[in-house]
Write a protein that holds these residues in place. Structure first.
Motif, PDB file in Angstrom:
ATOM      1  N   LEU A 138       0.828  -1.199   0.000  1.00  0.00           N
ATOM      2  CA  LEU A 138       0.000   0.000   0.000  1.00  0.00           C
ATOM      3  C   LEU A 138       0.868   1.258   0.000  1.00  0.00           C
ATOM      4  N   ALA A 139       0.394   2.289  -0.660  1.00  0.00           N
ATOM      5  CA  ALA A 139       1.159   3.536  -0.739  1.00  0.00           C
ATOM      6  C   ALA A 139       1.387   4.137   0.635  1.00  0.00           C
ATOM      7  N   THR A 140       0.407   3.979   1.530  1.00  0.00           N
ATOM      8  CA  THR A 140       0.546   4.535   2.872  1.00  0.00           C
ATOM      9  C   THR A 140       1.644   3.853   3.674  1.00  0.00           C
ATOM     10  N   GLU A 141       2.062   2.673   3.236  1.00  0.00           N
ATOM     11  CA  GLU A 141       3.139   1.960   3.929  1.00  0.00           C
ATOM     12  C   GLU A 141       4.431   1.965   3.120  1.00  0.00           C
ATOM     13  N   GLY A 142       4.502   2.862   2.144  1.00  0.00           N
ATOM     14  CA  GLY A 142       5.722   3.003   1.365  1.00  0.00           C
ATOM     15  C   GLY A 142       5.799   2.093   0.158  1.00  0.00           C
ATOM     16  N   GLY A 143       4.720   1.370  -0.135  1.00  0.00           N
ATOM     17  CA  GLY A 143       4.707   0.478  -1.286  1.00  0.00           C
ATOM     18  C   GLY A 143       4.310   1.187  -2.569  1.00  0.00           C
TER      19      GLY A 143
END
Length: 322
Positions: A273-278
């Motif tokens: 996920l983008a919120t986790e840096g992915g």
């Protein structure tokens, strides 16, 4: 002019919030994603997307992609034994204002639930048809696709063979299409032979994870047979570089098979996920497609691969219809 089936009824998608006419889909479609799933087998909770913990982040990403790129549909391929939660999919769809197509079927053997144990193909087919016609559990939500029905290795195992044959028979009975999981890209030709052997036309089949298989000849053969070739792990650099994916996709396009390509990111753990840096669900739209354009692919082909192809796959429509 309305797009119609041979029986004269408009082509529609089965989404978690109800029927959706293909004419209403004007933006891109992510053809293989997961919004809620649980593939944890080790207890580390990495391979999960939990509705309660991650649902808000998933919803926010989809809503942002709707705003920025016009994202219209997500084909959500979490099936039986993968932690599917149809009710959560409906909530995410409504809050993000992005249509979601839910799935049924069985993943590959390490994740098979006990309902496959000793069950014959006819019994498994009945299970799938019952869910397609009657809805998932008590939600009333009807699946709009069979997938991701899986195998690993060059040939499916005996349980995987039963699951694939049942998916094909259920697809023929209900008019849905089948999307597969070909572990690390292997086994696509055997999957196609099994599915078509049950009477399912190749244009109702998408062979998954072909961007993980560096073999353009296999991709050409699958496409020439009429199946969709899924480049659906875009951005998963630990499995394959996007540079290789781009080379393989361009080879398929140059061979005249752009009308058989499907593209997606297969977000399958919360670390993506983008919120986790992915890389997030937007990696295809934000990062990969600009590289495709820079390589000389025009906007009509981009639209074909990201909108019309997935709609044709889901509905069985021809190139002329969508």
């Amino acid at each position: 002019m309305s797009t119609t089936t041979p029986h004269g009824t408009p082509h529609t998608l089965r989404t978690v919030t109800g029927p959706l006419a293909v004419e209403a889909v004007q933006g891109p479609v992510l053809s293989h994603e997961h919004l809620v799933l649980d593939l944890d087998k080790k207890g580390d909770r990495a391979a999960v997307l939990e509705a309660g913990t991650h649902g808000a982040a998933v919803t926010a990403e989809l809503a942002a992609l709707r705003e920025e790129f016009g994202l219209s549909v997500v084909i959500e391929l979490t099936c039986r034994g993968m932690g599917r939660d149809a009710g959560a999919l409906r909530r995410i769809s409504r809050e993000a204002n992005v249509a979601v197509v839910a799935a049924t079927g069985w993943y590959y053997e390490p994740f098979h639930p006990h309902d496959l144990d000793g069950a014959g193909v006819e019994q498994l087919t009945e299970t799938l048809v019952r869910e397609i016609d009657g809805g998932i559990g008590a939600t009333g939500i009807t699946p709009g696709v069979l997938g991701e029905v899986g195998s690993h290795g060059d040939t499916p195992s005996e349980p995987e063979t039963r699951a694939l044959r049942a998916a094909a028979r259920a697809a023929v009975t209900t008019g849905l299409s089948v999307s597969t999981h070909a572990q690390l890209g292997h086994g696509g030709p055997a999957q196609l032979a099994l599915l078509t052997g049950e009477g399912l036309p190749p244009h109702r089949i998408a062979i998954g994870h072909q961007d993980l298989l560096d073999d353009p000849a296999v991709h050409r053969d699958l496409a020439a047979a009429g199946a969709y070739v899924a480049f659906d792990t875009v951005g998963k650099e630990s499995y394959q570089s996007d540079d290789v994916r781009l080379r393989l996709l361009l080879a398929l396009i140059e061979a005249g098979h752009a009308d058989r390509a499907l593209l997606s990111c297969d977000i399958s753990r919360h670390g993506y996920l983008a919120t986790e840096g992915g890389q997030g669900y937007g990696h295809l739209l934000r990062s990969f497609l600009p590289k495709v354009r820079a390589a000389g692919v025009d906007e009509d082909l981009i639209d074909l691969m990201t909108r019309r192809n997935p709609l044709r796959f889901l509905t069985g429509a021809s190139v002329e219809e969508i």
